[in-house]
Design a protein around this motif. Structure first.
Motif, mmCIF file in Angstrom:
data_model
loop_
_atom_site.group_PDB
_atom_site.id
_atom_site.type_symbol
_atom_site.label_atom_id
_atom_site.label_comp_id
_atom_site.label_asym_id
_atom_site.label_seq_id
_atom_site.Cartn_x
_atom_site.Cartn_y
_atom_site.Cartn_z
ATOM 1 N N GLU A 4 6.734 8.649 -19.264
ATOM 2 C CA GLU A 4 5.506 9.168 -19.934
ATOM 3 C C GLU A 4 5.708 10.991 -20.311
ATOM 4 O O GLU A 4 6.805 11.325 -19.510
ATOM 5 C CB GLU A 4 4.779 9.183 -19.013
ATOM 6 C CG GLU A 4 4.732 7.319 -18.699
ATOM 7 C CD GLU A 4 2.781 6.983 -17.879
ATOM 8 O OE1 GLU A 4 2.376 8.589 -18.350
ATOM 9 O OE2 GLU A 4 2.690 5.814 -17.903
ATOM 10 N N ASP A 6 4.003 14.005 -21.238
ATOM 11 C CA ASP A 6 2.905 14.572 -21.009
ATOM 12 C C ASP A 6 2.369 16.520 -22.375
ATOM 13 O O ASP A 6 3.322 16.897 -21.894
ATOM 14 C CB ASP A 6 2.449 15.400 -19.826
ATOM 15 C CG ASP A 6 1.183 16.119 -19.357
ATOM 16 O OD1 ASP A 6 0.680 15.039 -19.668
ATOM 17 O OD2 ASP A 6 0.325 17.404 -19.408
ATOM 18 N N GLN A 42 1.142 11.101 -22.523
ATOM 19 C CA GLN A 42 -0.240 11.501 -21.872
ATOM 20 C C GLN A 42 -1.059 12.773 -22.723
ATOM 21 O O GLN A 42 -0.405 13.995 -22.813
ATOM 22 C CB GLN A 42 -0.071 12.134 -20.749
ATOM 23 C CG GLN A 42 0.709 10.981 -19.614
ATOM 24 C CD GLN A 42 -0.651 10.713 -18.435
ATOM 25 O OE1 GLN A 42 -2.147 10.883 -18.907
ATOM 26 N NE2 GLN A 42 -0.563 9.456 -17.701
ATOM 27 N N LYS A 53 -4.455 8.475 -24.179
ATOM 28 C CA LYS A 53 -2.986 7.531 -23.651
ATOM 29 C C LYS A 53 -2.231 7.196 -24.837
ATOM 30 O O LYS A 53 -2.510 5.862 -24.700
ATOM 31 C CB LYS A 53 -2.518 7.013 -22.216
ATOM 32 C CG LYS A 53 -1.254 6.964 -21.799
ATOM 33 C CD LYS A 53 -1.112 6.033 -20.375
ATOM 34 C CE LYS A 53 -1.801 6.940 -19.306
ATOM 35 N NZ LYS A 53 -1.388 6.287 -18.170
ATOM 36 N N GLU A 71 -6.712 7.431 -18.136
ATOM 37 C CA GLU A 71 -6.194 8.459 -17.582
ATOM 38 C C GLU A 71 -5.493 7.747 -16.787
ATOM 39 O O GLU A 71 -3.687 7.702 -16.308
ATOM 40 C CB GLU A 71 -6.595 9.983 -17.357
ATOM 41 C CG GLU A 71 -5.205 10.602 -16.669
ATOM 42 C CD GLU A 71 -5.470 11.974 -16.353
ATOM 43 O OE1 GLU A 71 -4.888 13.350 -15.995
ATOM 44 O OE2 GLU A 71 -7.195 12.368 -16.417
#
Length: 396
Positions: A4, A6, A42, A53, A71
């Motif tokens: 994941e 950001d 993200q 997402k 989220e």
């Protein structure tokens, strides 16, 4: 485990995602070079606020797709199962149909996951992966499908660049292997399907409504020319609808055996139909020279095609293709003009028709319009997803 990341995106993309636009366009990112296929993003606006997402999966202008605007929603097997189960509920009528046993179960971004389609062929499922990124979720998606349906077997097609590592005959995934051809039904007709024989299975499911209309309304007592005919699906429906004769023209050598097979599984004598392996553009010249004319002419070219002598782009050359068709269409005949090019809409497509008839000094009326059938669900915020445009044009 999927990584994941950001990441901040440009404001224009952030606003689009907040509206529900499903595609992650490359120009919406400051740097995409460091984003690995299959990574979960993200997505945050320039101020750092969460907007959605998505996942990285390179496809044309897109570098991925939005998955959720929640989220806290994990992208796991349950996520995919929920999406697939919802998609299946929208196709209940198809599953219950007695005369159609081939349809789309999951249509990419229209069902909430861009880059993924799932088709149903009489108990067998065919998953098509459109990027390395979506393929990286294979085990989760398979588990989600298995939890949602019972099946005979599952096949797959990798429709992305595998750098030579993908063998075309390696399409079987699990369950039982099918015995091919698999005979499926569509609106009472039959199709011979091969899930294990390269990219094409034998029929394009998105033209179902158009085929039925040709059979039920436009074929009885008519001569029908089917160009870019592939396996002759339109010809089968025209013959079943009472056409006096069908002529199928395609450059691919295997179109002869494939079209013959489709006639035969429907109990139609292929010997009484014309199946011609020839460049369509050469055929138009031949037909004009021989003063041939047809009551119905079907034009369903690929968006882009190249042969030894010709290069065809539907966005540039469709008007000329129509002019060729008009020249061999009987007075009061019908041209079925179709395109799957997603780069232009129905309004522009109609301008091609208008110019072709004006240049040919003939009048016309548009009698019917078709787009994708109901099982090909689309997102209203992603117009390119609703790519199919079909016009039934009466040539005066």
């Amino acid at each position: 485990m999927h990584k994941e990341i950001d990441i901040k995106i440009k404001d224009a993309l952030a606003q689009d995602l907040q509206k529900g636009v499903p595609i992650l366009l490359k120009e919406g990112f400051n740097d995409i070079a460091s984003l690995p296929e299959g990574a979960i993003l993200q997505l945050r606006n320039p101020a750092g606020k969460f907007v959605g997402k998505g996942y990285v999966g390179m496809q044309n202008k897109g570098m991925g797709w939005l998955l959720t605007k929640n989220e806290n929603e994990p992208i796991d097997t349950h996520f995919f199962q929920k999406k697939i189960a919802t998609a299946i509920k929208h196709r209940v009528d198809y599953f219950n149909s007695s005369d159609t046993t081939a349809f789309r179960v999951f249509n990419g971004e229209g069902d909430g996951i861009g880059g993924l389609t799932i088709d149903y062929f009489d108990g067998f499922y065919l998953i098509s992966w459109y990027s390395e990124g979506i393929y990286s979720f294979k085990e989760m998606i398979l588990a989600g499908l298995e939890a949602s349906v019972s099946y005979k077997g599952i096949y797959e097609k990798k429709r992305f660049d595998t750098k030579g590592q993908y063998l075309e005959d390696d399409d079987f995934v699990k369950g039982e292997r099918g015995e091919f051809p698999l005979i499926v039904n569509e609106s009472g007709q039959k199709f011979a399907i091969y899930l294990n024989d390269g990219a094409m299975v034998g029929v394009f499911l998105d033209q179902r409504d158009v085929r039925k209309k040709i059979r039920d309304t436009y074929s009885k007592g008519k001569t029908v020319l089917n160009t870019f005919s592939y396996t002759g699906a339109f010809s089968v429906f025209a013959a079943a609808g009472g056409a006096t004769k069908t002529t199928s023209v395609d450059l691919a050598k295997r179109s002869l055996s494939k079209t013959t097979e489709q006639f035969e599984v429907n109990g139609i004598d292929a010997e009484k139909q014309d199946i011609i392996v020839m460049d369509v553009f050469d055929y138009f010249k031949y037909a004009k020279r021989k003063e041939l004319a047809f009551d119905v002419v079907i034009l369903d070219p690929p968006s882009f095609a190249r042969s030894k002598k010709y290069t065809f782009s539907s966005s540039k050359d469709y008007t000329n293709l129509l002019k060729d068709a008009i020249a061999i269409t009987e007075k009061n005949g019908v041209i079925v003009a179709s395109t799957n090019n997603a780069t232009f809409g129905i309004k522009k497509f109609k301008t091609f028709v208008e110019k072709a008839f004006k240049d040919s000094n003939r009048k016309y009326t548009i009698e019917e319009e078709f787009s994708l059938p109901n099982d090909f669900r689309t997102s209203p915020l992603f117009k390119e997803g609703n790519y199919l445009k079909v016009l039934f044009v009466r040539a005066k």
